[in-house]
Motif scaffolding. Sequence first.
Motif, mmCIF file in Angstrom:
data_model
loop_
_atom_site.group_PDB
_atom_site.id
_atom_site.type_symbol
_atom_site.label_atom_id
_atom_site.label_comp_id
_atom_site.label_asym_id
_atom_site.label_seq_id
_atom_site.Cartn_x
_atom_site.Cartn_y
_atom_site.Cartn_z
ATOM 1 N N SER A 224 0.853 -1.187 0.000
ATOM 2 C CA SER A 224 0.000 0.000 0.000
ATOM 3 C C SER A 224 0.891 1.240 0.000
ATOM 4 O O SER A 224 2.081 1.175 0.318
ATOM 5 N N GLY A 225 0.314 2.364 -0.356
ATOM 6 C CA GLY A 225 1.049 3.620 -0.289
ATOM 7 C C GLY A 225 1.730 4.037 -1.571
ATOM 8 O O GLY A 225 2.353 5.104 -1.607
ATOM 9 N N LEU A 226 1.630 3.234 -2.615
ATOM 10 C CA LEU A 226 2.188 3.640 -3.901
ATOM 11 C C LEU A 226 1.102 4.333 -4.717
ATOM 12 O O LEU A 226 -0.045 3.903 -4.755
ATOM 13 N N ASN A 227 1.486 5.393 -5.380
ATOM 14 C CA ASN A 227 0.536 6.208 -6.135
ATOM 15 C C ASN A 227 0.553 5.818 -7.609
ATOM 16 O O ASN A 227 1.609 5.737 -8.228
ATOM 17 N N GLY A 228 -0.628 5.587 -8.157
ATOM 18 C CA GLY A 228 -0.730 5.191 -9.552
ATOM 19 C C GLY A 228 -1.207 6.313 -10.444
ATOM 20 O O GLY A 228 -2.055 7.116 -10.045
ATOM 21 N N THR A 229 -0.624 6.374 -11.636
ATOM 22 C CA THR A 229 -1.072 7.324 -12.645
ATOM 23 C C THR A 229 -1.192 6.595 -13.969
ATOM 24 O O THR A 229 -0.475 5.624 -14.229
ATOM 25 N N ARG A 235 1.899 4.134 -17.944
ATOM 26 C CA ARG A 235 1.285 3.871 -16.650
ATOM 27 C C ARG A 235 2.407 3.819 -15.623
ATOM 28 O O ARG A 235 3.515 3.355 -15.927
ATOM 29 N N SER A 236 2.130 4.236 -14.396
ATOM 30 C CA SER A 236 3.179 4.231 -13.389
ATOM 31 C C SER A 236 2.601 4.001 -12.004
ATOM 32 O O SER A 236 1.450 4.332 -11.721
ATOM 33 N N LEU A 237 3.422 3.395 -11.165
ATOM 34 C CA LEU A 237 3.182 3.270 -9.733
ATOM 35 C C LEU A 237 4.461 3.708 -9.048
ATOM 36 O O LEU A 237 5.542 3.188 -9.364
ATOM 37 N N SER A 238 4.383 4.639 -8.117
ATOM 38 C CA SER A 238 5.590 5.128 -7.476
ATOM 39 C C SER A 238 5.289 5.557 -6.052
ATOM 40 O O SER A 238 4.140 5.820 -5.681
ATOM 41 N N GLY A 239 6.345 5.617 -5.260
ATOM 42 C CA GLY A 239 6.196 6.045 -3.881
ATOM 43 C C GLY A 239 7.359 5.548 -3.050
ATOM 44 O O GLY A 239 8.326 4.989 -3.563
#
Length: 264
Positions: A224-229, A235-239
Amino acid sequence: MPQWIIDQPGTLTFEPVTALDVRIVAGRLAVLASDGPPSLEVTEIDSPPLLVEQDDEGRLTVAYKDLTWDGVLGWLRHGRRSTTLTLTVPKECPVRAGVISASAVVAGFEKRTNVKSVSGEIVLDGLSGDTEAETVSGPVESRGLTGDFRFTSVAGELTVAGGTPRRLRANTMSGRITADLELPPTGHVTLHSVSGHIMVRLPKDADTDVALRSTSGHLNTAFSGLNGTSRPGTRSLSGRLGGGMASLSATTITADVTLLRRDQ
């Protein structure tokens, strides 16, 4: 400079070895770190014979005369050329091992290790120095990695088991990348594939900055806690996981990227 021509099974021992260069075509190769006298054991060999040389500075070469290091990945000659051999040299010895279709195990070394393979399977066990592996379609498995590791392949798969790398960089066209990692505070992992899936597993308490990206593949995470765009073309998931001391980047074009969590 001592030379030997190996055309039948047998064993050789050598003066202290300062570097090793071994190149074979088919069969099986084992290169093992040892505190004992450097040695070569050949248990199977077809024609033509292997040429063994040790120069005045202790550098040992075991190879076919017409198979150069630069020519490993472009080898086009026909013929079986199968040999089974085991080499033992000191753990601080730099190693270069090249195979065409042979399987190879390289284990226990602390200095620089380079391996090349066309289609042969490579196992790297307990390496703590700088390691580089380059294949065409041959898979590479790394166990207990603690040093720096660079992997490049067209279609070969990479599997990293129990790795604690300082730096890990992997680049494939269609090969799958699977990595079970525990990153040190300064660990840096960069994975890239065009169409091969990437799957990474980290401990639940990992301290890592994460960036997952794909042009058209799916991105999945157990953290949890990763930000998706999502926007056209990317497409990306980062954090940040935990304190974010280490870093993990995984990028594909058409393949999926999955980040798993190890709870124990």
